[in-house]
Write a protein that holds these residues in place. Structure first.
Motif, mmCIF file in Angstrom:
data_model
loop_
_atom_site.group_PDB
_atom_site.id
_atom_site.type_symbol
_atom_site.label_atom_id
_atom_site.label_comp_id
_atom_site.label_asym_id
_atom_site.label_seq_id
_atom_site.Cartn_x
_atom_site.Cartn_y
_atom_site.Cartn_z
ATOM 1 N N VAL A 26 0.864 -1.190 0.000
ATOM 2 C CA VAL A 26 0.000 0.000 0.000
ATOM 3 C C VAL A 26 0.898 1.237 0.000
ATOM 4 C CG1 VAL A 26 -1.917 1.186 1.127
ATOM 5 C CG2 VAL A 26 -1.632 -1.271 1.467
ATOM 6 N N PHE A 27 0.615 2.125 -0.907
ATOM 7 C CA PHE A 27 1.384 3.373 -0.990
ATOM 8 C C PHE A 27 0.607 4.498 -0.323
ATOM 9 C CE2 PHE A 27 2.521 0.755 -4.654
ATOM 10 C CZ PHE A 27 3.899 0.782 -4.630
ATOM 11 N N ASP A 28 1.321 5.553 0.034
ATOM 12 C CA ASP A 28 0.670 6.768 0.511
ATOM 13 C C ASP A 28 -0.013 7.405 -0.698
ATOM 14 O OD1 ASP A 28 0.002 9.333 1.140
ATOM 15 O OD2 ASP A 28 1.909 9.831 2.104
ATOM 16 N N PRO A 29 -1.355 7.435 -0.724
ATOM 17 C CA PRO A 29 -2.046 7.891 -1.945
ATOM 18 C C PRO A 29 -1.809 9.363 -2.257
ATOM 19 C CG PRO A 29 -3.628 7.478 -0.159
ATOM 20 C CD PRO A 29 -2.280 7.066 0.357
ATOM 21 N N ASP A 30 -1.363 10.134 -1.265
ATOM 22 C CA ASP A 30 -1.143 11.569 -1.499
ATOM 23 C C ASP A 30 0.282 11.889 -1.945
ATOM 24 O OD1 ASP A 30 -3.764 12.168 -0.727
ATOM 25 O OD2 ASP A 30 -3.178 12.019 1.395
ATOM 26 N N GLY A 87 -4.978 -1.406 -1.910
ATOM 27 C CA GLY A 87 -4.002 -2.055 -2.791
ATOM 28 C C GLY A 87 -3.130 -1.069 -3.546
ATOM 29 N N GLN A 88 -2.251 -1.635 -4.345
ATOM 30 C CA GLN A 88 -1.328 -0.788 -5.112
ATOM 31 C C GLN A 88 -2.064 -0.054 -6.229
ATOM 32 O OE1 GLN A 88 -1.027 -4.055 -4.482
ATOM 33 N NE2 GLN A 88 1.078 -4.663 -4.024
ATOM 34 N N LEU A 89 -3.084 -0.694 -6.808
ATOM 35 C CA LEU A 89 -3.778 -0.077 -7.946
ATOM 36 C C LEU A 89 -4.318 1.310 -7.610
ATOM 37 C CD1 LEU A 89 -6.022 -2.626 -9.888
ATOM 38 C CD2 LEU A 89 -4.532 -0.913 -10.882
ATOM 39 N N ARG A 90 -4.945 1.422 -6.439
ATOM 40 C CA ARG A 90 -5.569 2.714 -6.100
ATOM 41 C C ARG A 90 -4.615 3.675 -5.399
ATOM 42 N NH1 ARG A 90 -11.591 1.072 -4.027
ATOM 43 N NH2 ARG A 90 -12.502 0.808 -6.084
ATOM 44 N N THR A 91 -3.500 3.164 -4.852
ATOM 45 C CA THR A 91 -2.666 4.050 -4.027
ATOM 46 C C THR A 91 -1.340 4.446 -4.685
ATOM 47 O OG1 THR A 91 -1.642 2.170 -2.872
ATOM 48 C CG2 THR A 91 -3.644 3.107 -1.877
ATOM 49 N N ALA A 92 -0.943 3.719 -5.724
ATOM 50 C CA ALA A 92 0.372 4.013 -6.321
ATOM 51 C C ALA A 92 0.382 5.382 -6.981
ATOM 52 C CB ALA A 92 0.723 2.941 -7.354
ATOM 53 N N ALA A 171 14.491 2.533 -6.109
ATOM 54 C CA ALA A 171 14.970 2.367 -4.727
ATOM 55 C C ALA A 171 16.156 3.267 -4.435
ATOM 56 C CB ALA A 171 15.328 0.900 -4.484
ATOM 57 N N LEU A 172 17.014 3.460 -5.427
ATOM 58 C CA LEU A 172 18.177 4.350 -5.235
ATOM 59 C C LEU A 172 17.724 5.782 -4.973
ATOM 60 C CD1 LEU A 172 20.514 2.879 -7.986
ATOM 61 C CD2 LEU A 172 21.156 3.156 -5.579
ATOM 62 N N MET A 173 16.520 6.123 -5.438
ATOM 63 C CA MET A 173 15.973 7.469 -5.208
ATOM 64 C C MET A 173 14.996 7.482 -4.036
ATOM 65 S SD MET A 173 15.472 8.951 -9.099
ATOM 66 C CE MET A 173 14.548 7.588 -9.797
ATOM 67 N N GLY A 174 14.919 6.385 -3.290
ATOM 68 C CA GLY A 174 14.002 6.332 -2.141
ATOM 69 C C GLY A 174 12.551 6.148 -2.537
ATOM 70 N N ILE A 175 12.348 5.617 -3.740
ATOM 71 C CA ILE A 175 10.981 5.396 -4.241
ATOM 72 C C ILE A 175 10.645 3.909 -4.124
ATOM 73 C CG2 ILE A 175 9.526 5.457 -6.319
ATOM 74 C CD1 ILE A 175 11.269 7.909 -7.202
ATOM 75 N N ARG A 214 5.818 4.249 0.342
ATOM 76 C CA ARG A 214 5.142 3.323 1.257
ATOM 77 C C ARG A 214 4.256 4.073 2.261
ATOM 78 N NH1 ARG A 214 10.524 0.654 3.671
ATOM 79 N NH2 ARG A 214 11.149 1.024 1.520
ATOM 80 N N ALA A 215 3.077 3.498 2.511
ATOM 81 C CA ALA A 215 2.179 4.084 3.514
ATOM 82 C C ALA A 215 2.668 3.728 4.915
ATOM 83 C CB ALA A 215 0.761 3.562 3.318
ATOM 84 N N ALA A 216 3.327 2.584 5.020
ATOM 85 C CA ALA A 216 3.863 2.137 6.315
ATOM 86 C C ALA A 216 5.053 1.229 6.038
ATOM 87 C CB ALA A 216 2.795 1.367 7.089
ATOM 88 N N ASP A 217 5.851 1.001 7.057
ATOM 89 C CA ASP A 217 6.989 0.104 6.859
ATOM 90 C C ASP A 217 6.495 -1.320 6.645
ATOM 91 O OD1 ASP A 217 8.984 1.961 6.873
ATOM 92 O OD2 ASP A 217 9.172 1.963 9.066
ATOM 93 N N PRO A 218 7.310 -2.136 5.949
ATOM 94 C CA PRO A 218 6.873 -3.507 5.677
ATOM 95 C C PRO A 218 6.573 -4.279 6.962
ATOM 96 C CG PRO A 218 9.064 -3.073 4.737
ATOM 97 C CD PRO A 218 8.612 -1.817 5.371
ATOM 98 N N VAL A 219 5.550 -5.096 6.904
ATOM 99 C CA VAL A 219 5.137 -5.866 8.085
ATOM 100 C C VAL A 219 6.164 -6.961 8.373
ATOM 101 C CG1 VAL A 219 3.281 -7.287 9.046
ATOM 102 C CG2 VAL A 219 2.734 -5.435 7.457
#
Ligand SMILES: Cc1cc2nc3c(=O)[nH]c(=O)nc-3n(C[C@H](O)[C@H](O)[C@H](O)COP(=O)(O)O)c2cc1C
Length: 234
Positions: A26-30, A87-92, A171-175, A214-219
């Motif tokens: 899940v990504f931060d949608p904003d 999910g990723q579809l709506r939040t990416a 990932a190298l750019m923190g994405i 990322r909306a949160a750190d990996p579980v």
């Protein structure tokens, strides 16, 4: 050249990036990726290697949320069904679908091949003749890529090189990112044809990819087999 490589810093950056990258659910949608950074991710894909240099894929970017929704029902690996999220579809921030070329364009005698060798690779006639022979032997004899479907699978293998390079560059750019094979092929092909004019005889969706923050750190912490289980040196 060898002496110029500032290895220690770069080694650390590489390992940090690979450690940072995880399959983000899940990504931060904003949080939107700046377009110049996304352009770098796209360029990493474009500059990726491919067998015989044929670049046998396209990447369809779904910028509009409405377009992404078309894939929601059958994209179980990115619709949040597995974890009760959007999910990723709506939040990416950015979402793409890699389309692998089929035999329609990638078979050794397809007109597209000659155009590509001439106009993109800018090869002279005698080199093209050599390519034609070697590429035909590769498909017919060496790798047995005889059907359009087998050629599409070979194209998909080239896709995964670009996919990996995109995710590492991000990932190298923190994405953050997520590769997505969790979708049903037949309805995906139907949507691609109906809404985007993608002819299934010409392209096969290989894998989807999402980018964002990322909306949160990996579980779960990253797990991998130890090196001695995967590498054999002789
Ligand atoms: C080709 C491919 C397809 C994947 N498909 C999905 C998917 O549909 N949905 C998902 O959430 N994760 C997907 N993943 C993520 C993997 O489950 C994940 O990479 C693996 O469990 C290792 O975890 P890590 O990437 O966080 O280190 C996919 C990974 C790859 C390489």
């Amino acid at each position: 050249m060898k002496d110029m490589l500032p290895t220690a810093d770069i080694q650390n950056q590489i390992i940090d990036a690979f450690t940072f990258r995880h399959a983000c659910k899940v990504f931060d949608p904003d949080a939107k990726i700046p377009e110049d950074q996304f352009a770098t991710i796209l360029e990493a894909a474009r500059l990726s290697p491919s067998s015989f240099g044929m670049e046998p894929w396209q990447l369809l970017i779904l910028d509009s949320p409405d377009k992404r929704e078309l894939f929601r029902d059958f994209t179980w690996g990115a619709n949040g069904a597995a974890n009760g999220s959007e999910g990723q579809l709506r939040t990416a921030s950015h979402f793409g679908i890699f389309l692998a070329h089929t035999g329609a364009t990638m078979k050794y005698d397809a007109p597209y091949i000659n155009t590509h060798l001439k106009e993109v690779k800018d090869l002279p006639e005698e080199v093209i003749a050599f390519y034609d022979t070697a590429y035909r032997k590769f498909q017919e004899q060496d790798f047995g890529l005889l059907t359009s479907e087998q050629i599409a699978e070979w194209s998909a293998r080239q896709v995964y090189i670009a996919l990996g390079n995109m995710m590492t560059s991000a990932a190298l750019m923190g994405i953050d990112s997520c590769p997505i094979e969790g979708f049903e092929l037949a309805p995906a092909q139907a949507v691609l044809q109906e809404h985007f004019g993608v002819d299934p005889a010409e392209y096969k969706p290989a894998v989807m990819v999402a980018f964002g923050y990322r909306a949160a750190d990996p579980v779960h912490p990253k797990t991998r087999r130890p090196l001695d289980m995967i590498i054999r040196r002789v």
